[in-house]
Design an enzyme around this catalytic site. Structure first.
Site, PDB file in Angstrom:
ATOM      1  N   GLY A   1      74.591 -14.604  87.687  1.00 21.09           N
ATOM      2  CA  GLY A   1      74.108 -15.764  88.415  1.00 21.09           C
ATOM      3  C   GLY A   1      73.145 -16.639  87.642  1.00 21.09           C
ATOM      4  N   HIS A   2      72.261 -16.035  86.845  1.00 21.72           N
ATOM      5  CA  HIS A   2      71.287 -16.883  86.139  1.00 21.72           C
ATOM      6  C   HIS A   2      71.960 -17.690  85.032  1.00 21.72           C
ATOM      7  CE1 HIS A   2      71.032 -13.753  82.971  1.00 21.72           C
ATOM      8  NE2 HIS A   2      70.444 -14.655  82.230  1.00 21.72           N
TER       9      HIS A   2
ATOM     10  N   LYS B   1      89.165   0.787  87.900  1.00 19.91           N
ATOM     11  CA  LYS B   1      87.728   0.668  88.124  1.00 19.91           C
ATOM     12  C   LYS B   1      87.156   2.061  88.312  1.00 19.91           C
ATOM     13  CE  LYS B   1      84.766  -2.860  88.742  1.00 19.91           C
ATOM     14  NZ  LYS B   1      84.810  -4.190  88.100  1.00 19.91           N
TER      15      LYS B   1
ATOM     16  N   GLY C   1      72.331 -14.565  94.423  1.00 16.76           N
ATOM     17  CA  GLY C   1      72.359 -13.539  93.384  1.00 16.76           C
ATOM     18  C   GLY C   1      72.224 -14.181  92.022  1.00 16.76           C
ATOM     19  N   VAL C   2      71.057 -14.077  91.415  1.00 17.02           N
ATOM     20  CA  VAL C   2      70.838 -14.695  90.100  1.00 17.02           C
ATOM     21  C   VAL C   2      70.467 -13.617  89.080  1.00 17.02           C
ATOM     22  CG1 VAL C   2      70.333 -17.041  90.828  1.00 17.02           C
ATOM     23  CG2 VAL C   2      68.503 -15.342  90.878  1.00 17.02           C
ATOM     24  N   GLY C   3      71.244 -12.534  89.113  1.00 21.37           N
ATOM     25  CA  GLY C   3      71.060 -11.441  88.172  1.00 21.37           C
ATOM     26  C   GLY C   3      71.874 -11.646  86.916  1.00 21.37           C
ATOM     27  N   LYS C   4      72.698 -10.646  86.568  1.00 17.83           N
ATOM     28  CA  LYS C   4      73.413 -10.646  85.293  1.00 17.83           C
ATOM     29  C   LYS C   4      74.230 -11.912  85.078  1.00 17.83           C
ATOM     30  CE  LYS C   4      75.251  -6.543  84.033  1.00 17.83           C
ATOM     31  NZ  LYS C   4      76.007  -5.268  84.171  1.00 17.83           N
TER      32      LYS C   4
END
Length: 380
Positions: A213-214, A108, A208-211
């Site tokens: 989550g949505h 990482k 979290g509904v970003g990359k």
């Protein structure tokens, strides 16, 4: 530009302190060389003063093959916090890649700074040169704060780059299959706990509904679940609500995890979501989400188990994205990747079965299975 490398080679477990938590006894060097959370093969500190780049590349284990993991771009409070996050995340990638059946070890990278303020083409090109200097020991991709367009830039100076756009020979956005894999983990959790691999009629809270989550919300609604969401970004909430006005909104994560009648909690933001403050007040019977490093410290997995909460290990269920970017190295085929990601359902069920058989939490069972695969590779 300058590089500093620190090397050691010992196995370890991915259960660790959350992002930015101080090492228990002496800082990052203690974590790297002496603690149970260390054992990394190589850590590279990178600096390019012309572009402002400060980055950390951590390679945890290459027994199964070249290290593979994304690049996180984040405004860390300190350099030590950034190094600790790279150590934690890279270790988790070793275990994730092992249980995903990939021929890759764990690595990482983190870039220090607010991407909205300092991200430039020159900085990304400089970062690519550092990754290239490792000669293929580390293969990079997207993570929090980096996107497909960024990987297209990085690839101009580093051929060991995945997560590129289809126009540039890549697979595109890996969050689609990450969400699909988390959904498979949820289905397995429902099968194990309630005897039916569906979320129909269940209430699922997504933090979290970003990359990722949505996309997860889409799968849940299609499956017939009731969904409650929250996000620190109002625009992310509005994106979901504009398409699905039936979705409920909690004002914050603290309210979400206390929602009466919540069946499943899906942490899909940054790490450390499961800690001494949140676990005692969780109303959900299942935790299954996309966030990395959800367990704030060793022992949280037992706290969950003692409360009767089924935890689907994060690095198992969120492996869809790494399955996708790994496939990109061999000529990307979406259907082939989706088939592989669907196997997260079976892997999750196997972990629950192993946990029951051994009388241990699922997180410990997942660790054992991953460690066995890595150990077998070292002996081969």
């Amino acid at each position: 530009m300058g590089v500093t490398t620190v090397t050691d080679v010992r196995p370890s477990s991915p259960r660790h302190s959350a992002q930015g938590a101080p090492a228990a006894d002496g800082g990052v060097l203690h974590t790297l060389f002496r603690s149970e959370q260390g054992g990394h093969e190589q850590v590279v500190l990178c600096q390019d003063r012309a572009s402002g780049l400060r980055a950390v590349i951590a390679i945890h284990d290459t027994a199964l093959g070249p290290a593979l993991g994304g690049t996180r771009f984040h405004a860390y409070a300190s350099e030590e916090e950034a190094v600790l996050d790279a150590l934690n995340l890279s270790r988790g990638m070793s275990y994730k890649n092992a249980l995903a059946g990939l021929d890759h070890g764990g690595g990482k990278a983190v870039i220090i700074g607010d991407p909205e303020l300092i991200k430039t083409e020159e900085l990304l090109l400089a970062y690519g040169r550092f990754v290239a200097s490792l000669g293929g020991r580390y293969v990079t991709a997207c993570d929090v704060g980096t996107y497909v367009a960024d990987m297209d830039v990085v690839a101009r100076t580093n051929r060991w780059t995945t997560g590129r756009s289809p126009e540039n020979g890549g697979a595109g956005d890996s969050s689609v299959l990450t969400a699909f894999g988390v959904f498979q983990g949820m289905r397995a959790s429902a099968q194990h706990l309630w005897g039916d691999p569906t979320l129909r009629g269940r209430t699922v809270g997504v933090a979290g509904v970003g990359k990722v989550g949505h996309h997860l919300v889409e799968h849940l609604l299609q499956d017939g679940a009731e969904v409650v969401i929250t996000d620190v970004r109002a625009e992310s909430v509005e994106r979901v609500r504009s398409r699905h006005p039936q979705v409920s909104v909690a004002p914050d994560t603290g309210s979400l995890i206390r929602t009466p009648g919540l069946d499943v909690y899906a942490p899909c933001a940054l790490g450390g979501a499961l800690n001494d403050e949140t676990v005692p007040v969780l109303t959900a019977k299942v935790v299954c989400g996309a966030a990395n490093n959800q367990l704030a410290h060793p022992g949280v997995e037992k706290d969950l188990s003692d409360r009767g909460i089924l935890y689907a290990p994060d690095y198992v269920v969120n492996a869809g994205g790494v399955i996708q970017v790994a496939d990109e190295l061999h000529g990307f085929d979406f259907d082939r990747c989706r088939t592989k990601a669907a196997k997260i359902f079976d892997t999750t069920l196997a972990i629950f079965a192993r946990a029951k058989e051994d009388g241990i939490p699922p997180a410990a069972a997942a660790d054992r299975l991953a460690e066995q695969r890595m150990a077998d590779a070292r002996r081969a």
